[in-house]
Scaffold this motif. Structure first.
Motif: not given
Ligand code: AHR
Length: 679
Positions: A62-64, A74-76, A277-279, A533-535
């Protein structure tokens, strides 16, 4: 004539023509600089999911759909564990995707199985790895894990590992395990032999450690766990919850990667905002629930994080709190506020989530004699409360501001402020809109914008009402303690990514952010905290760019914005000294603070234009040191620090001649911190 004058004026405004400016400093402070002024926002993350399905999920989530720019990468921000997919959390058994990061070593067949095949290690970890040794196996055979995009093998380190295993009832385990780190060519770099317990028909834990004997050429190394094929031919072995750690920051078990933790510590951060954050939550069921992140690792189920890959939750609430205590930064902690991209909790069901938030706060600051959650903290070795600056109610709840104003904010804050009168709660909707009751004393506002926007909005807070409300770095467009220059293209900010999206912070972005931060210091009577952000970004698996710090399995790459943030944070001073204001439409911005104990006057300057400027400072003090020290970050407009050129732009120290009146030159695209001793 008018045309020539207008042209020259436009060149001055755009920073192409050099300017001479005189800045008079007032010796009387107007306001203190909060100790929390600069800190870090951190969400997640222990990356733990099949790469292929992660990509698919990103397209459909949904977020996307709402913000398609999230789909791009991708975010890691993995921080510490060596093995990926270590406990097969949240994967679908019997799929190849469930084996992500694992492969067979020699003649074995691997399958992730659920408790219908064999009782699982714990309720939280329903899946196990089944290894079937071929009937004709010989030599070393077993499993191999590729780590998080490779494994850094360092002969100076002792690695600590563990795993659980068992064999089916009625069978006997035979032979010896060999736990090892191997290079891409298969060379054994570190190893330990472990004798199997012949009657391990129930889960049996093995712990081991080893020290590498060689330095491999690169990070393309794997962890292997093998047995002698001939003596185990035809046998089935089940495994669960593997773990492998190098030494950690402050030697914390299950702790942080030292180089990354030290990079954060080196900025002396004033706070640490977590866990998002979103997480905080992609769905109601999948929200970040503190209870699932504390206690033994085998009791942590993990969850699908908002960044569409699985979090192990090995980095749980207690690990976060220990880390911030080790670095010396208090927390700004978010609680889940009844809203996820996947749905909003109706008012008549809010009570359980308010209780969950209450317990979370009690875990951090409660009295063990009065609260079970606080008693749990004490039982985990920390009877004293942890420092807490504020509790953030949700994240970016402007996406659901109707329910936030109607019942979520009033119900949560009404209940929790009665239970925790000393805690400050922070709202996450747009400032003043909708009107929230009770009126928030703190707002968290986020700005992801262009370098130019930051330079042009250095004055944004000057007109904010002084009515008791304080801000965790706010911007107005979009209203949103996070900020970063993320693109050169305004259309790129909340739509599909375009060519302007930055991969790494650039000098132009960094000087824009610095200009903006001079405005934050001028308004530090109402801005109590701010965070880039992000870090953190793993260069082999990122989902959002740019990030402050990048890293791979072995190296840390500090961006231009990291160095600027460090310059500001280390020199924030204790109080603000008013001075001649910069031009709102100019390109050179400054702020002046004083460090009381050392009598240092700290002058921060950002030149966001291409032309140099000559600045004459007038100090109202009787004595001024003859020499000042300068820290300068300066580079080409589009220059970045990248993995292939990590030190393109780094701060340099120098000295300059100081006096009651002195002149200092600032080249285009540069950030400066000047220090003189004056009284
Ligand atoms: O910093 C990345 C994301 O940006 C955060 O999770 C969210 O709060 C903001 O939208």
């Amino acid at each position: 004539m008018l045309f020539i004058f207008a042209s020259i004026l436009s060149l001055i405004i755009s920073g192409v023509v050099a300017q001479n400016l005189t800045i008079t400093i007032n010796g009387t402070a107007s306001h203190p600089i909060p100790t929390t002024m600069y800190g870090w926002m951190w969400e997640d993350i222990n990356h733990n999911t099949p790469q292929a399905s992660r990509r698919v999920e990103m397209v459909v989530c949904t977020r996307n759909v709402r913000n398609s720019y999230y789909t791009e990468r991708q975010w890691s921000k993995l921080f510490r564990a060596v093995l990926q997919n270590r406990a097969f959390q949240q994967v679908t058994p019997k799929t190849s995707a469930a084996l992500y990061a694992w492969s067979s070593f020699g003649a074995t067949t691997l399958t992730v199985v659920d408790k219908s095949v064999t009782p699982s290690l714990s309720t939280a970890l329903p899946n196990s790895l089944q290894v079937q040794v071929a009937p004709n196996a010989s030599g070393q055979i077993g499993v191999s894990n590729s780590g998080y995009f490779g494994i850094n093998v360092n002969p100076a380190w002792t690695y600590t590992g563990s795993f659980y295993y068992k064999v089916p009832a009625g069978t006997k385990a035979k032979g010896q395990f060999l736990a090892a780190l191997r290079s891409s060519s298969g060379a054994v770099l570190a190893s330990k032999s472990i004798t199997l317990n012949p009657s391990a028909t129930s889960w049996t834990q093995v712990t081991f450690n080893f020290k590498p004997i060689a330095t491999p050429a690169d990070n393309n190394n794997v962890f292997t766990l093998t047995v002698d094929g001939a003596s185990t031919a035809g046998q089935t072995i089940f495994f669960s919850m593997f773990s492998l750690f190098p030494p950690t920051f402050k030697n914390r078990p299950n702790g942080m990667r030292i180089d990354l933790a030290e990079a954060l510590q080196a900025t002396k951060p004033g706070f640490f905002r977590f866990p998002g954050g979103n997480n905080l939550g992609q769905s109601i069921a999948g929200r970040w629930n503190w209870r699932n992140t504390v206690g033994p690792l085998i009791n942590r189920p993990g969850r699908l994080g908002d960044w569409t890959y699985i979090n192990t939750d090995g980095l749980g609430l207690k690990e976060y709190l220990d880390f911030l205590e080790d670095v010396g930064m208090p927390s700004i902690m978010a609680i889940w506020a009844g809203y996820s991209f996947g749905g909003t909790v109706p008012e008549n069901q809010m009570a359980q989530y308010i209780q969950e938030a209450s317990d979370q706060i009690n875990f951090v600051i409660g009295d063990p004699a009065k609260s079970a959650a606080a008693a749990l903290r004490a039982s985990l070795g920390h009877p004293a409360p942890y420092p807490l600056v504020a509790v953030e109610v949700g994240n970016e709840d402007f996406f659901a501001s109707d329910t936030y104003s109607a019942y979520r904010w009033p119900d949560i804050v009404g209940n929790l402020s009665a239970q925790f009168p000393s805690v400050q709660f922070m709202a996450t909707t747009n400032v003043g809109s909708p009107v929230l009751k009770p009126k928030p004393k703190l707002y968290d506002v986020h700005v992801y914008q262009t370098p130019t926007w930051f330079a042009q909005n250095s004055f944004i807070y000057d007109s904010f009402p002084r009515d008791g409300t304080k801000y965790f770095e706010v911007g107005l467009d979009p209203t949103n303690g996070e900020f970063a220059a993320i693109s050169t293209n305004p259309n790129d900010l909340f739509g599909a990514p375009s060519d302007g999206r930055l991969l790494w912070p650039t000098v132009a972005g960094t000087v824009g952010e610095a200009a903006f931060m001079t405005g934050l210091e001028r308004n530090a009577d109402i801005v109590f905290a701010a965070s880039y952000a992000p870090l953190l970004q793993h260069i082999n698996g990122d989902q959002w760019t740019p990030d402050l710090i990048s890293f791979d399995a072995k190296n840390v790459y500090k961006s231009t914005s990291y160095y600027m943030q460090q310059m500001f944070s280390l020199n924030k001073g204790d109080e603000y000294l008013p001075s001649t204001l910069p031009s709102k439409t100019g390109t050179v911005f400054w702020s002046v603070t004083r460090r009381i104990a050392t009598k240092e006057v700290l002058i921060k300057i950002s030149n966001t234009g291409s032309a140099s400027s000559s600045l004459t400072f007038k100090l109202p003090f009787n004595t001024v040191s003859k020499t000042g020290s300068a820290t300068v970050l300066s580079g080409a407009q589009n220059a970045s620090n990248t993995p292939t050129a990590p030190n393109t732009v780094v701060p340099k120290s120098s000295s300059f001649t100081a006096a009651k009146t002195f002149t200092y030159n600032v080249p285009g695209f540069s950030v400066h911190v000047l220090s003189v001793v004056a009284s």
